[in-house]
Design an enzyme around this catalytic site. Structure first.
Site, PDB file in Angstrom:
ATOM      1  N   ALA A  97     -16.693 -18.598  -7.297  1.00 21.33           N
ATOM      2  CA  ALA A  97     -15.686 -19.645  -7.139  1.00 21.33           C
ATOM      3  C   ALA A  97     -15.884 -20.401  -5.839  1.00 21.33           C
ATOM      4  O   ALA A  97     -15.815 -21.643  -5.806  1.00 21.33           O
ATOM      5  CB  ALA A  97     -14.291 -19.035  -7.201  1.00 21.33           C
ATOM      6  N   ARG A 115     -25.626 -11.878 -13.086  1.00 19.23           N
ATOM      7  CA  ARG A 115     -24.684 -12.420 -12.095  1.00 19.23           C
ATOM      8  C   ARG A 115     -25.394 -12.830 -10.813  1.00 19.23           C
ATOM      9  O   ARG A 115     -25.112 -13.880 -10.238  1.00 19.23           O
ATOM     10  CB  ARG A 115     -23.600 -11.399 -11.756  1.00 19.23           C
ATOM     11  N   TYR A 175     -26.586  -7.299 -24.543  1.00 14.02           N
ATOM     12  CA  TYR A 175     -27.345  -8.539 -24.727  1.00 14.02           C
ATOM     13  C   TYR A 175     -28.524  -8.560 -23.756  1.00 14.02           C
ATOM     14  O   TYR A 175     -28.512  -7.856 -22.732  1.00 14.02           O
ATOM     15  CB  TYR A 175     -26.468  -9.779 -24.557  1.00 14.02           C
ATOM     16  N   ASP A 221     -10.683 -16.269  -8.979  1.00  7.95           N
ATOM     17  CA  ASP A 221      -9.902 -15.051  -9.164  1.00  7.95           C
ATOM     18  C   ASP A 221      -8.755 -14.923  -8.173  1.00  7.95           C
ATOM     19  O   ASP A 221      -7.798 -14.187  -8.427  1.00  7.95           O
ATOM     20  CB  ASP A 221     -10.805 -13.815  -9.048  1.00  7.95           C
TER      21      ASP A 221
END
Length: 417
Positions: free
Chosen positions: A18, A111, A218, A295
């Site tokens: 963010a 990530r 995945y 968040d």
């Protein structure tokens, strides 16, 4: 005032997804941006990340989507199966029709890879990046934000973006709430893909739904790694223990699942687990010249895979609202920030609150047993591939997001963001 004072147009507190997204968005609008991070180095922990089209469109606008696709994977299907029987319940094809409908692909990426892409973009754009800065408090003085660091430094800015995550300390300026434990925990792992792994599953995102548990798999990094996430209801977490000394809870949670699921547990790292929290939605994220994003503003459970996606949306909307009003060719118009922050808050709160609440409901439906499981499976199987009615509200493309004022943010517009 300290003699160690830094002045900037925008100060971002927090160097996660963010914070980096917000910093890049403001820098693209021409702002002088400083980002401070409490850790000694920038980085992300965790494993895979699903980026749905609403987030991929943001990466595309910043010219970063191709980089993400180069290192990530574009799965062919999103598949749901019953963890006890192995039966397929429903699938969504993620091909050309899906991409054309939503204006961007669905991709999965590590990530740390996405974080590095955003970090490099900030660095290249000229964002000032500073580590080892712990902010103790923020206030607004004479129409500017001030952030006071633990080491005595003071940062002044026209606006401060608070992006310090789930356990945000900055949130105390607008709410006295705390994180809400879900009773569920996650173990994660990434392992090299071998011939022993079913090849048919290496092009899809596979989700197995079981009683009080689910498992997601995945591929990552162009199909070189397999990402596995196991989420289950934890008695020890319900007792208040964030970490746990053994794997007996993990094994017990999946003991009745099909072999494909039980075998996948071998791919997990078990030295650390992730307790799952969110918070209740709050309708105000603004305190003076500080606004929360990501968040810190709207932490959500992971069932819709929207945590990072909604953080990128925050940055994109803030970019649109501040473009041409806060930063102009003639200079900075700091007074415009009050209207921008009010409008941003009004636009984003309904959207993110809907995602937060829906994620909770979605998680409950995944983990039912008995009659609830039978009904859930019937509902899932009644949905045909290519049925977009459950996707459009979340992935659908948005209109232009520049509003004259918060009063212009209609429910219809917000639902399309």
């Amino acid at each position: 005032m300290s003699d160690r004072t830094t002045s900037t147009d925008v100060l971002v507190i927090g160097g996660g997804m963010a914070g980096l997204a917000g910093a890049l968005a403001m820098r693209e609008n021409g702002a002088s941006v400083t980002l401070v991070e409490r850790a000694s180095e920038f980085g992300e922990v965790g494993a895979g990340l699903q980026m749905s089209p609403n987030a991929a469109r943001v990466l595309k606008r910043w010219g970063l989507l191709d980089q993400a696709l180069e290192i990530g994977v574009r799965p062919k299907h999103l598949v749901f199966r019953d963890a006890l029987s192995g039966e397929e319940l429903t699938r969504q094809t993620l091909g050309s029709e899906f991409e054309e409908r939503y204006g961007a692909p669905y991709l999965v990426i590590h990530r740390s890879d996405l974080h590095r892409i955003l970090l490099n973009a900030c660095d290249k754009a000229g964002v000032t990046l500073i580590n080892d800065v712990m902010i103790d408090r923020v206030e607004t003085v004479d129409g500017r934000g001030r952030a006071y660091a633990h080491n005595g430094d003071v940062y002044q800015a026209d606006v401060i973006l608070g992006a310090d995550g789930l356990k945000s300390t900055l949130r105390s300026a607008v709410s006295d709430d705390g994180p809400v434990p879900s009773a569920f925990v996650a173990y994660r792992g990434t392992v090299p893909i071998t011939d022993a792994i079913p090849q048919d599953d290496l092009e899809d995102v596979i989700v197995y739904l079981g009683p009080n548990c689910h498992l997601v798999q995945y591929p990552l990094r162009k199909g070189e790694l397999l990402n596995t996430v196991a989420v289950f209801k934890s008695p020890s977490f319900e007792r208040g223990e964030e970490q746990y000394g053994g794997v007996d809870e993990l094994e017990k949670a999946y003991k009745d699942c099909v072999p494909e699921v039980r075998n996948a547990l071998k791919n997990l790292g078990t030295s650390m687990r992730w307790p799952m929290y969110d918070r209740e939605p709050i309708d105000n994220w603004v305190a003076g010249r500080m606004v929360l994003i990501g968040d810190a503003a709207h932490p959500m459970l992971q069932y819709l895979a929207q945590g990072a996606c909604q953080a990128l949306e925050d940055a994109a909307v803030l970019q649109d609202l501040s473009k041409g009003t806060v930063f102009t060719d003639l200079g900075r118009t700091s007074e415009a920030w009050d209207e921008v922050l009010r409008t941003f808050n009004a636009a984003r709160f309904p959207r993110t609150a809907q995602v937060q609440r829906t994620a909770r409901i979605w998680g409950e439906s995944w983990h039912v047993s008995g009659t609830g499981r039978v009904l859930r499976n019937m509902l899932f199987k009644s949905r045909g591939d290519g049925n977009y009615q459950y996707n459009d509200w979340l992935y659908g493309q948005s209109p232009a997001l520049v509003f004259a004022s918060a009063d212009d943010v209609s429910n219809e517009t917000v639902s399309a963001i």
